[in-house]
Design an enzyme around this catalytic site. Structure first.
Site, PDB file in Angstrom:
ATOM      1  N   GLY A   9       0.836  -1.206   0.000  1.00 52.34           N
ATOM      2  CA  GLY A   9       0.000   0.000   0.000  1.00 52.34           C
ATOM      3  C   GLY A   9       0.868   1.251   0.000  1.00 52.34           C
ATOM      4  O   GLY A   9       0.541   2.263   0.634  1.00 52.34           O
ATOM      5  N   GLY A  12      -0.565   4.953  -1.104  1.00 49.44           N
ATOM      6  CA  GLY A  12      -1.628   5.647  -0.367  1.00 49.44           C
ATOM      7  C   GLY A  12      -1.090   6.843   0.421  1.00 49.44           C
ATOM      8  O   GLY A  12       0.098   7.163   0.337  1.00 49.44           O
ATOM      9  N   ASP A  35       2.163  -1.772  -4.421  1.00 50.44           N
ATOM     10  CA  ASP A  35       0.761  -1.364  -4.355  1.00 50.44           C
ATOM     11  C   ASP A  35       0.016  -2.114  -5.454  1.00 50.44           C
ATOM     12  O   ASP A  35       0.634  -2.664  -6.374  1.00 50.44           O
ATOM     13  CB  ASP A  35       0.612   0.152  -4.549  1.00 50.44           C
ATOM     14  CG  ASP A  35      -0.629   0.701  -3.842  1.00 50.44           C
ATOM     15  OD1 ASP A  35      -0.491   1.584  -2.983  1.00 50.44           O
ATOM     16  OD2 ASP A  35      -1.753   0.226  -4.144  1.00 50.44           O
ATOM     17  N   ILE A  36      -1.305  -2.051  -5.405  1.00 52.79           N
ATOM     18  CA  ILE A  36      -2.109  -2.707  -6.436  1.00 52.79           C
ATOM     19  C   ILE A  36      -2.133  -1.855  -7.714  1.00 52.79           C
ATOM     20  O   ILE A  36      -2.509  -2.324  -8.781  1.00 52.79           O
ATOM     21  CB  ILE A  36      -3.522  -2.980  -5.891  1.00 52.79           C
ATOM     22  CG1 ILE A  36      -4.229  -4.026  -6.729  1.00 52.79           C
ATOM     23  CG2 ILE A  36      -4.333  -1.706  -5.745  1.00 52.79           C
ATOM     24  CD1 ILE A  36      -5.330  -4.750  -6.027  1.00 52.79           C
ATOM     25  N   ARG A  37      -1.737  -0.578  -7.573  1.00 51.62           N
ATOM     26  CA  ARG A  37      -1.665   0.319  -8.742  1.00 51.62           C
ATOM     27  C   ARG A  37      -0.318   1.040  -8.713  1.00 51.62           C
ATOM     28  O   ARG A  37       0.339   1.073  -7.661  1.00 51.62           O
ATOM     29  CB  ARG A  37      -2.805   1.340  -8.685  1.00 51.62           C
ATOM     30  CG  ARG A  37      -2.696   2.210  -7.464  1.00 51.62           C
ATOM     31  CD  ARG A  37      -3.943   3.041  -7.194  1.00 51.62           C
ATOM     32  NE  ARG A  37      -3.953   3.484  -5.813  1.00 51.62           N
ATOM     33  CZ  ARG A  37      -3.460   4.608  -5.359  1.00 51.62           C
ATOM     34  NH1 ARG A  37      -2.889   5.465  -6.190  1.00 51.62           N
ATOM     35  NH2 ARG A  37      -3.512   4.934  -4.087  1.00 51.62           N
ATOM     36  N   ASP A  53      -0.969  -7.244  -4.861  1.00 46.39           N
ATOM     37  CA  ASP A  53      -2.275  -7.213  -4.200  1.00 46.39           C
ATOM     38  C   ASP A  53      -2.082  -7.766  -2.777  1.00 46.39           C
ATOM     39  O   ASP A  53      -1.693  -8.926  -2.605  1.00 46.39           O
ATOM     40  CB  ASP A  53      -3.229  -8.095  -5.028  1.00 46.39           C
ATOM     41  CG  ASP A  53      -4.589  -8.261  -4.368  1.00 46.39           C
ATOM     42  OD1 ASP A  53      -4.778  -7.740  -3.250  1.00 46.39           O
ATOM     43  OD2 ASP A  53      -5.454  -8.920  -4.982  1.00 46.39           O
ATOM     44  N   TYR A 143     -15.371  -0.275   8.999  1.00 40.73           N
ATOM     45  CA  TYR A 143     -13.932  -0.049   9.136  1.00 40.73           C
ATOM     46  C   TYR A 143     -13.481  -0.253  10.595  1.00 40.73           C
ATOM     47  O   TYR A 143     -12.499  -0.941  10.869  1.00 40.73           O
ATOM     48  CB  TYR A 143     -13.641   1.373   8.671  1.00 40.73           C
ATOM     49  CG  TYR A 143     -12.237   1.892   8.846  1.00 40.73           C
ATOM     50  CD1 TYR A 143     -11.178   1.349   8.143  1.00 40.73           C
ATOM     51  CD2 TYR A 143     -11.981   2.984   9.683  1.00 40.73           C
ATOM     52  CE1 TYR A 143      -9.893   1.862   8.276  1.00 40.73           C
ATOM     53  CE2 TYR A 143     -10.720   3.517   9.818  1.00 40.73           C
ATOM     54  CZ  TYR A 143      -9.664   2.950   9.113  1.00 40.73           C
ATOM     55  OH  TYR A 143      -8.398   3.476   9.246  1.00 40.73           O
ATOM     56  N   LYS A 147     -10.886  -2.951  12.166  1.00 32.20           N
ATOM     57  CA  LYS A 147      -9.673  -2.553  12.897  1.00 32.20           C
ATOM     58  C   LYS A 147      -9.662  -3.166  14.301  1.00 32.20           C
ATOM     59  O   LYS A 147      -8.621  -3.589  14.805  1.00 32.20           O
ATOM     60  CB  LYS A 147      -9.564  -1.031  12.975  1.00 32.20           C
ATOM     61  CG  LYS A 147      -9.177  -0.389  11.634  1.00 32.20           C
ATOM     62  CD  LYS A 147      -7.786  -0.793  11.191  1.00 32.20           C
ATOM     63  CE  LYS A 147      -7.361  -0.190   9.870  1.00 32.20           C
ATOM     64  NZ  LYS A 147      -6.110  -0.765   9.353  1.00 32.20           N
TER      65      LYS A 147
HETATM   66  C1  AKB Z   1     -10.710   7.678   8.371  1.00 29.73           C
HETATM   67  O1  AKB Z   1     -11.222   8.798   8.475  1.00 29.73           O
HETATM   68  O2  AKB Z   1     -11.341   6.664   8.033  1.00 29.73           O
HETATM   69  C2  AKB Z   1      -9.250   7.519   8.739  1.00 29.73           C
HETATM   70  C3  AKB Z   1      -9.070   7.097  10.165  1.00 29.73           C
HETATM   71  C4  AKB Z   1      -9.357   8.033  11.275  1.00 29.73           C
HETATM   72  O3  AKB Z   1      -8.672   5.984  10.411  1.00 29.73           O
HETATM   73  N1  AKB Z   1      -8.563   8.740   8.494  1.00 29.73           N
END
Ligand code: AKB
Length: 314
Positions: A9, A12, A35-37, A53, A143, A147
């Site tokens: 990555g 990014g 990275d993937i790109r 990937d 997300y 995490k």
């Molecule tokens: C997001 O906004 O998703 C990220 C984070 C706080 O992990 N910047």
């Protein structure tokens, strides 16, 4: 002699700057960007680059064997706002990439891993001010759930298999070299670009939504310093709280107006407001300070000066 490092990555927001810094520290040839790109020319030409990937175990294994990689920084992830739109894709990317590197370390093919967590591991029932390291979490975003699960797996692999994995819970990150993509804190980067380009910005969060934030130089410094700390000093193998500054969009706008008095901000909150409302306002990072001497250098006004100066050079 520095053993080779692999960044997954690398194109990014964080990956780019981490790659630049690690290359200037350890030499371009010792830091393999992937990275993937494809990324910018200066990233791809200053050292080896592999199209990779992060969810493909065999492909990562091949690169690791080829370059005799010792450390992996896994920076590939789908961030909070995009993950709400593509939950299964986010879960697959965020979890499978982590399992790939954890399992490679478990098999003795790599020695050390950095994996980023986020303030998104916290949720609506978490104390919002000075959020402690260990507290109620209950994340309510795709997300944040990925995490938090990742943190549990990191600690599990450390305790069960001795995998040397290290992590911080990044706040929103502010940088000028690469745009963030798909996060809830992205407004804090977009606003600087807009201030310079048009003198006005419509913010997708309410004016008083206070969130923990950090300038990229501090984030890179924290990451490398955690990776360089002696293993026995690190009492936390899930992920360390990491704090720097906290502000709301209105305060950020005022900081910009010290340089561009005519700058105007308006507010049109969208679905990202609900995400931000579940996150902490400020972070207690005393464990990071105690275990590996973490100390940030940039406050809001110093960040603003650096952002505007560098973007103007643009
Ligand atoms: C997001 O906004 O998703 C990220 C984070 C706080 O992990 N910047």
């Amino acid at each position: 002699m520095q053993k080779p490092i692999l960044i997954l990555g690398a194109c990014g927001q964080i990956g780019t700057e981490l790659t630049f810094e690690l290359r200037s520290k350890f030499g371009g040839e010792n830091v393999i960007a992937s990275d993937i790109r494809e990324g910018g020319e200066n990233l791809m030409q200053a050292g080896p680059f592999e199209l990779l990937d992060a969810t493909n175990y065999e492909a990562i294994e091949d690169v690791i064997m080829h370059y005799e990689i010792e450390e992996v920084y896994l920076m590939a992830a789908m961030l909070s706002a995009t993950a709400e739109k593509f939950p299964m894709r986010a879960w697959n990317l965020n979890m499978n990439s982590l399992f790939n590197v954890l399992n490679l370390a478990k098999e003795g093919k790599i020695g050390k891993i950095f994996w980023p967590s986020s303030i998104a591991v916290f949720g609506p029932n978490t104390p919002k001010e000075n959020t402690p390291q260990n507290t109620v979490m209950e994340p309510s975003t795709v997300y944040g759930i990925s995490k938090q699960a990742g943190e549990r797996w990191c600690e599990y692999y450390f305790k069960k298999f001795g995998v040397d994995v290290r992590s911080v819970r990044y706040p929103g990150l502010i940088s000028w070299k690469t745009m963030p993509g798909g996060g809830t804190t992205d407004y804090a980067v977009e606003i600087y670009h807009a201030a310079i380009e048009s003198g006005r910005y419509t913010c997708f969060l309410e004016k008083n939504t206070k969130l923990p934030m950090m300038f990229m130089d501090d984030a890179v410094k924290a990451t490398i310093s955690l990776m360089e700390s002696p293993s026995e000093k690190l009492g936390t193998r899930s992920s360390y709280n990491l704090g720097s500054m906290s502000f709301c969009p209105e305060e950020l706008a005022k900081s910009i107006q010290k340089h561009i008095p005519e700058f105007e901000i308006s507010y049109k909150p969208d679905f990202r407001q609900q995400i931000a409302d579940t996150w902490p306002k400020s972070i207690d990072d005393s464990l990071a300070r105690q275990d590996w001497n973490w100390s940030p250098e940039f406050d809001l006004d110093k960040t603003t000066s650096s952002m505007l100066e560098n973007l103007k050079k643009g």
